[in-house]
Design a protein around this motif. Sequence first.
Motif, short mmCIF file in Angstrom:
data_model
loop_
_atom_site.label_atom_id
_atom_site.label_comp_id
_atom_site.label_asym_id
_atom_site.label_seq_id
_atom_site.Cartn_x
_atom_site.Cartn_y
_atom_site.Cartn_z
N UNK A 25 2.20 -48.91 -0.50
CA UNK A 25 1.29 -50.34 -0.54
C UNK A 25 0.05 -50.23 -0.03
N UNK A 26 -0.28 -49.23 0.70
CA UNK A 26 -1.44 -49.26 1.67
C UNK A 26 -2.80 -49.75 0.92
N UNK A 27 -3.00 -49.43 -0.23
CA UNK A 27 -4.32 -49.48 -0.97
C UNK A 27 -4.31 -51.28 -1.10
N UNK A 28 -3.25 -52.04 -1.17
CA UNK A 28 -3.27 -53.46 -1.61
C UNK A 28 -3.12 -54.12 -0.01
N UNK A 29 -2.40 -53.48 0.80
CA UNK A 29 -2.14 -54.14 2.15
C UNK A 29 -3.53 -54.26 2.57
N UNK A 30 -4.20 -53.37 2.62
CA UNK A 30 -5.57 -53.36 3.16
C UNK A 30 -6.64 -54.53 2.68
#
Lengths: 268, 86
Positions: A25-30
């Motif tokens: 989910x990294x691309x939304x976590x950032x």
Amino acid sequence: MEYSQSGASICKEPIVLSDNELYRYGRQIIYPGFGEKGQEKLQSSNVLVVGVGGLGCAVSIYLAYAGVGHITIVDDDAVELSNLNRQILHWEQDIGKNKTASAAVKLRKINSSIKITPVCRHITERNVDDIIKGADAVIDGLDNFETRFVLNRACVRNRAPFIYGGVNGLLGQVTTIVPGETPCLACIYPTLPEAEGTIPVFGVTPALVASLQVMEAIKLIAGFGETLEGRMLYFNGETMEFAYEDLAKDPKCSVCSAIRLRSGGNRR
Amino acid sequence: MSVRVIIPSLLYKYTANSEAVEVDGATVQECIDALRNRYPELERWLYRGGKVATYVHIGINNRKASVDDRVSDGDEVKVMLATGGG
């Protein structure tokens, strides 16, 4: 139940994201204002999707991809050939199957780490409170106003945020209802809108409206950004126009005026 | 028959910011046609295939109505958009 600034319930169970989840989910976590806390809230949330048709398929797909921890899908219909221009979780091989069973199989393949609960029931006044119990947000995937009004009343009774979406042809609408805070569906439509008959629709219209509904749900649950609380967004795909309308509470609303008095909610 | 048509606010930009418009007509259909004739750009949202769209929700004096209903002098016709499909 505790509520965030936007009115959504705040998750009670602490969740620690694994390395795999942080990467997935990294691309939304950032995204600024969302972060790991936002992802944790999504993962510990329970979102109810009522109707697994054009709207409900796309809604539940994006909820699953976003990592909403528990998605409950409700529908009592079976898949028909005429559904396949827009109901993207149902394929040719699924014709005749229950829509909830058809959808649950694919949603579990999209994201095996979340919980999918299929409920093959028709929403009625008698069962609706049981069905929406525990939902942090309820997303409208229905195809008629009669059942929407049943759901609206239950969401108000249970203080569950309700994200309305509707389509006809290339036209769509979305608003977010937070009971006690915003106008409810009965404030917006004091009389039940007429059934529209066999509604024309292209698959892209519910796809767009569903995306907007999930965007609302993510912001509501994670507690960032501005939602469509107190506003209706209209999209006219024939002319490619977006328009907004401010919504007003009906002080005499038979559904929500009493709850507003009890809660003292007076945001809009 | 003079009737007051209440415009949904999303369409004010097509009615020179008028929130309500007085029109003549014997039925709801005639009133909405008269409104469209005065403000032709309303057709973008209120009509499909040359007819009043099925998602246009009508009220006469706060009671549910249809485009075929007759109107009386002094009636108030409210127009809303209500898409029910999913």
